[in-house]
Each structure stands twice: as structure tokens, then as C-alpha cells.
Design a protein around this motif. Structure first.
Motif, short mmCIF file in Angstrom:
data_model
loop_
_atom_site.label_atom_id
_atom_site.label_comp_id
_atom_site.label_asym_id
_atom_site.label_seq_id
_atom_site.Cartn_x
_atom_site.Cartn_y
_atom_site.Cartn_z
N ILE A 70 0.84 -1.20 0.00
CA ILE A 70 0.00 0.00 0.00
C ILE A 70 0.88 1.25 0.00
CG2 ILE A 70 -1.64 1.35 1.39
CD1 ILE A 70 -2.95 -1.38 2.12
N GLU A 71 1.91 1.25 0.80
CA GLU A 71 2.83 2.40 0.84
C GLU A 71 3.46 2.65 -0.54
OE1 GLU A 71 7.14 3.12 2.75
OE2 GLU A 71 5.59 2.48 4.17
N ALA A 72 3.92 1.59 -1.19
CA ALA A 72 4.57 1.72 -2.50
C ALA A 72 3.58 2.15 -3.58
CB ALA A 72 5.24 0.40 -2.89
N VAL A 73 2.37 1.59 -3.56
CA VAL A 73 1.37 1.95 -4.56
C VAL A 73 0.93 3.40 -4.36
CG1 VAL A 73 -1.01 1.52 -5.34
CG2 VAL A 73 0.55 -0.39 -5.00
N ALA A 74 0.74 3.82 -3.12
CA ALA A 74 0.32 5.21 -2.85
C ALA A 74 1.37 6.21 -3.33
CB ALA A 74 0.04 5.39 -1.36
N ARG A 75 2.64 5.84 -3.25
CA ARG A 75 3.70 6.71 -3.79
C ARG A 75 3.63 6.76 -5.31
NH1 ARG A 75 7.19 4.21 -0.09
NH2 ARG A 75 8.03 2.94 -1.77
N ALA A 76 3.40 5.61 -5.94
CA ALA A 76 3.38 5.53 -7.40
C ALA A 76 2.08 6.11 -8.00
CB ALA A 76 3.55 4.08 -7.86
N ASN A 77 0.97 5.96 -7.29
CA ASN A 77 -0.32 6.46 -7.77
C ASN A 77 -1.10 7.03 -6.58
OD1 ASN A 77 -2.79 7.01 -8.90
ND2 ASN A 77 -3.33 4.89 -9.31
N PRO A 78 -0.94 8.31 -6.29
CA PRO A 78 -1.64 8.92 -5.15
C PRO A 78 -3.17 8.86 -5.26
CG PRO A 78 0.10 10.35 -5.95
CD PRO A 78 -0.03 9.25 -6.94
N LYS A 79 -3.70 8.58 -6.44
CA LYS A 79 -5.16 8.52 -6.62
C LYS A 79 -5.72 7.11 -6.44
CE LYS A 79 -5.31 12.47 -9.69
NZ LYS A 79 -5.68 12.98 -11.01
N VAL A 80 -4.91 6.16 -6.02
CA VAL A 80 -5.39 4.79 -5.86
C VAL A 80 -6.54 4.76 -4.85
CG1 VAL A 80 -3.73 4.22 -4.03
CG2 VAL A 80 -4.68 2.40 -5.46
N GLU A 81 -7.56 3.93 -5.15
CA GLU A 81 -8.69 3.73 -4.24
C GLU A 81 -8.30 2.66 -3.23
OE1 GLU A 81 -13.07 3.74 -5.63
OE2 GLU A 81 -11.87 2.90 -7.28
N LEU A 82 -8.39 2.98 -1.96
CA LEU A 82 -8.10 2.01 -0.90
C LEU A 82 -9.42 1.71 -0.19
CD1 LEU A 82 -4.82 3.69 0.39
CD2 LEU A 82 -5.04 1.75 -1.19
N ILE A 83 -9.87 0.47 -0.34
CA ILE A 83 -11.23 0.09 0.06
C ILE A 83 -11.19 -1.08 1.03
CG2 ILE A 83 -13.44 -0.77 -0.84
CD1 ILE A 83 -12.72 0.51 -3.50
N THR A 84 -12.13 -1.08 1.97
CA THR A 84 -12.28 -2.21 2.88
C THR A 84 -13.61 -2.89 2.63
OG1 THR A 84 -13.29 -0.83 4.58
CG2 THR A 84 -10.92 -1.15 4.72
N GLY A 85 -13.65 -4.17 2.95
CA GLY A 85 -14.89 -4.93 2.95
C GLY A 85 -15.45 -5.27 1.59
N LYS A 86 -16.72 -5.60 1.61
CA LYS A 86 -17.45 -5.99 0.40
C LYS A 86 -18.13 -4.77 -0.21
CE LYS A 86 -16.92 -10.46 0.90
NZ LYS A 86 -16.15 -11.23 -0.03
N HIS A 87 -18.61 -4.94 -1.43
CA HIS A 87 -19.42 -3.91 -2.08
C HIS A 87 -20.66 -3.69 -1.21
CE1 HIS A 87 -22.12 -2.08 -5.00
NE2 HIS A 87 -21.02 -1.69 -5.64
#
Length: 193
Positions: free
Chosen positions: A103-120
Motif C-alpha cells: 500500500i505504501e509503495a502503490v500510494a507513492r506511485a499512484n496517489p489517486k489509488v482507491e483504498l477500500i475495505t470490505g465488500k461492495h
């Protein structure tokens, strides 16, 4: 991460029969080794990371991470590893450490990444409805059995309801839909051990 330290990695066997999957973070890439082939995915192409609770059996809890790329491809891994047809090993500490690093690496590479918990939200609502309906039906059965003078059946119904609550409560609680920030990870979905 210094140049001397090994890159964050994680491996598990997702099925009782099959090959293990190995994941490694190398600078701006996620390397996935399926034993048959090695794929590299750019971390900047990750659009969503979803963390959820996915129990594998009656007594085996498991946590799952699903990574979605811009092209729609997904990569999934869990906190458990099958060691045989009958045996599953929990790897919660290793899983959590890798997910933190990912998550740390992805957030650096793409600050717009959606970080979601649980089910739809729709699926989560259906889960709640089904669980409530089932528990009410079992409670009604136990009450009717008690009223009819069948305490054994009433006790059986109460026991089934208790086991149902024990199994369903964490599934519903931990899979509540939500969002999180890279600096505020949902610790309930990233256990230490």
C-alpha cells in the motif's frame, strides 16, 4: 527501504493442490511469480486495493487483498497457505507486513489509488439481510420448540443460533464497506498474528 535490505516479499499456496504464488516489490513494480511464469506490474497502474475478511473454513480465519490494475486485471492473495489437502497455515504477520509495504509503495506511485475495505455495499447489505433472516428463523424454531414442550429441540436451535452468530459476526463486521488512507490502515484487516 535501503538498497541493502531485501525487497518486501510474500508467498502462499492459494489452493490445496497447485503451485504457490510469490510476490515481490521491486522499486516501482509488483513481481508475481506463479512458478509457471513471472509477471511484472507497474505500481502506478494499480487503481484499487481492496482488503476483506474471507474465512476459509469453520475455524480458519483468512484475510484477502485484491489489487486491481487500470486494464481491469486483478491479483489476489490471502493470509493463509495450504500445506496439504487437509492443512492450512496462517501467515497473518507476513501477510500484514507485505500489505503494508504494498500500500505504501502503490500510494507513492499512484496517489489517486482507491483504498477500500470490505465488500461492495449491495453485497454487504444482502449478507446482513440473509444472516438476520436465518437467525430470526432459528430463534423462532427454538421458541416454538420450547412452547411445544421439546426442550431438546429448543436447546439445539439455541446452539445453532449461537454458532451462527459466532461465525457471522466477524464476517459482517470486518467486511463493512469503507475507505482508508495510506497512513491510516485498517488494523482489523491487517492482523499481526
Amino acid at each position: 527501504m535501503t538498497d541493502e535490505s531485501p525487497p518486501p516479499s510474500y508467498s502462499h499456496n492459494p489452493r490445496p493442490v497447485g503451485y504457490p504464488l510469490a510476490f515481490k516489490l521491486l522499486r516501482n513494480r509488483l513481481v508475481v511469480d506463479t512458478t509457471r511464469k513471472v509477471e511484472e506490474m507497474q505500481l502506478g497502474a494499480v487503481t484499487r486495493i481492496r482488503l476483506s475478511y474471507e474465512p476459509r473454513s469453520f475455524a480458519q480465519r483468512a484475510f484477502r487483498t485484491r489489487v486491481t490494475l487500470v486494464n481491469g486485471r486483478t491479483v489476489t492473495f490471502t493470509s493463509v497457505s495450504w500445506t496439504s489437502i487437509m492443512n492450512v497455515r496462517s501467515q497473518e504477520a507476513e501477510y500484514s507486513a507485505f500489505v503494508h509495504a504494498l500500500i505504501e509503495a502503490v500510494a507513492r506511485a499512484n496517489p489517486k489509488v482507491e483504498l477500500i475495505t470490505g465488500k461492495h455495499a449491495v453485497l454487504w447489505s444482502l449478507m446482513i439481510s440473509a444472516a438476520a433472516f436465518t437467525l430470526v428463523a432459528v430463534a423462532l424454531f427454538a421458541w416454538r420448540a420450547f412452547e411445544s414442550g421439546a426442550p431438546g429441540a429448543a436447546l439445539l436451535g439455541a446452539a445453532v443460533a449461537a454458532v451462527g452468530i459466532w461465525q457471522l459476526e466477524p464476517i459482517i463486521r470486518l467486511n463493512r464497506p469503507g475507505r482508508f488512507a495510506p497512513d491510516a490502515l485498517p488494523e482489523a484487516l491487517l492482523p499481526k498474528a
